[in-house]
Design an enzyme around this catalytic site. Structure first.
Site, PDB file in Angstrom:
ATOM      1  N   HIS A   1       0.738  -1.067   0.065  1.00 56.98           N
ATOM      2  CA  HIS A   1      -0.009   0.105   0.086  1.00 56.98           C
ATOM      3  C   HIS A   1       0.756   1.249  -0.093  1.00 56.98           C
ATOM      4  CE1 HIS A   1      -3.550  -2.549   0.508  1.00 56.98           C
ATOM      5  NE2 HIS A   1      -4.374  -1.324   0.264  1.00 56.98           N
TER       6      HIS A   1
ATOM      7  N   LYS B   1     -10.004  -7.962   8.106  1.00 63.69           N
ATOM      8  CA  LYS B   1     -10.875  -8.242   9.346  1.00 63.69           C
ATOM      9  C   LYS B   1     -10.783  -7.003  10.111  1.00 63.69           C
ATOM     10  CE  LYS B   1      -7.063 -10.516  11.780  1.00 63.69           C
ATOM     11  NZ  LYS B   1      -6.594 -11.640  12.396  1.00 63.69           N
TER      12      LYS B   1
END
Length: 191
Positions: free
Chosen positions: A40, A105
């Site tokens: 990222h 999650k």
């Protein structure tokens, strides 16, 4: 109680993302991409410089996972979700560029939820601790960028019937918040 499970495919259009609702169970098939923290950071560098991404971002789904090495005869090793908030620094930008869904999650920041609402994106929850089960949904895996990152390299996965739950929909409805509220209400009524 019978739970209906919907089948969806990727790439996922903004229009199809807007049809999904928090709490909805889905089976995902199609192409998804893996990316974690280090990948990222590199994607953000590309976004800032206006360079092309190593995969088509429009309608893309990113799975926050760093799979373990595959054993002989396996397509991929264990592939359970990682904690999503670590990618919150990049998610609003990527959503603005066309990312339609994320799989992981844990909670998301208000900035991520706001971007999801503005552009029409969703956040799916995958079952933590079920990496072997999720790996069984992967039909193929290919590193497409940042091989030097090892498990954090960006991979192109083809998945079939990956079981997911819509945690946050494009309207900002959040299953984590709603679940907590429902539990507290139930607890108050039964005490």
């Amino acid at each position: 109680m019978v739970v209906e499970i919907d089948r969806i495919t990727s790439p996922l259009s903004r229009e199809d993302a807007k049809k999904l609702r928090s709490g909805q169970e889905v089976l995902l098939s199609g192409v998804i991409y893996t990316a974690r923290d280090a990948a990222h950071m590199r994607l953000m560098e590309l976004a800032k410089s206006g360079e092309e991404f190593p995969f088509p971002i429009e309608g893309a789904i990113i799975y926050y996972v760093g799979p373990t090495p595959e054993k002989p005869g396996q397509v991929i090793g264990s592939a359970g979700p990682t904690t999503s908030y670590r990618m919150d620094f990049a998610a609003p930008c990527l959503i603005g560029l066309g990312l339609t869904a994320m799989i992981g999650k844990g909670k998301r920041s208000p900035e991520v939820v706001s971007a999801m609402q503005e552009y029409g994106a969703v956040y799916f929850g995958a079952i933590g601790g079920a990496g072997a089960l999720l790996a069984g949904c992967v039909e193929s895996s290919e590193v497409v960028a940042y091989k030097d990152l090892g498990a954090e390299a960006i991979r192109r996965l083809v998945v079939r019937d990956m079981p997911l739950t819509v945690i946050i929909d494009s309207f900002g409805e959040n299953l984590y918040d709603r679940g907590r509220e429902d539990y507290l209400k139930w607890k108050a009524e039964t005490m």
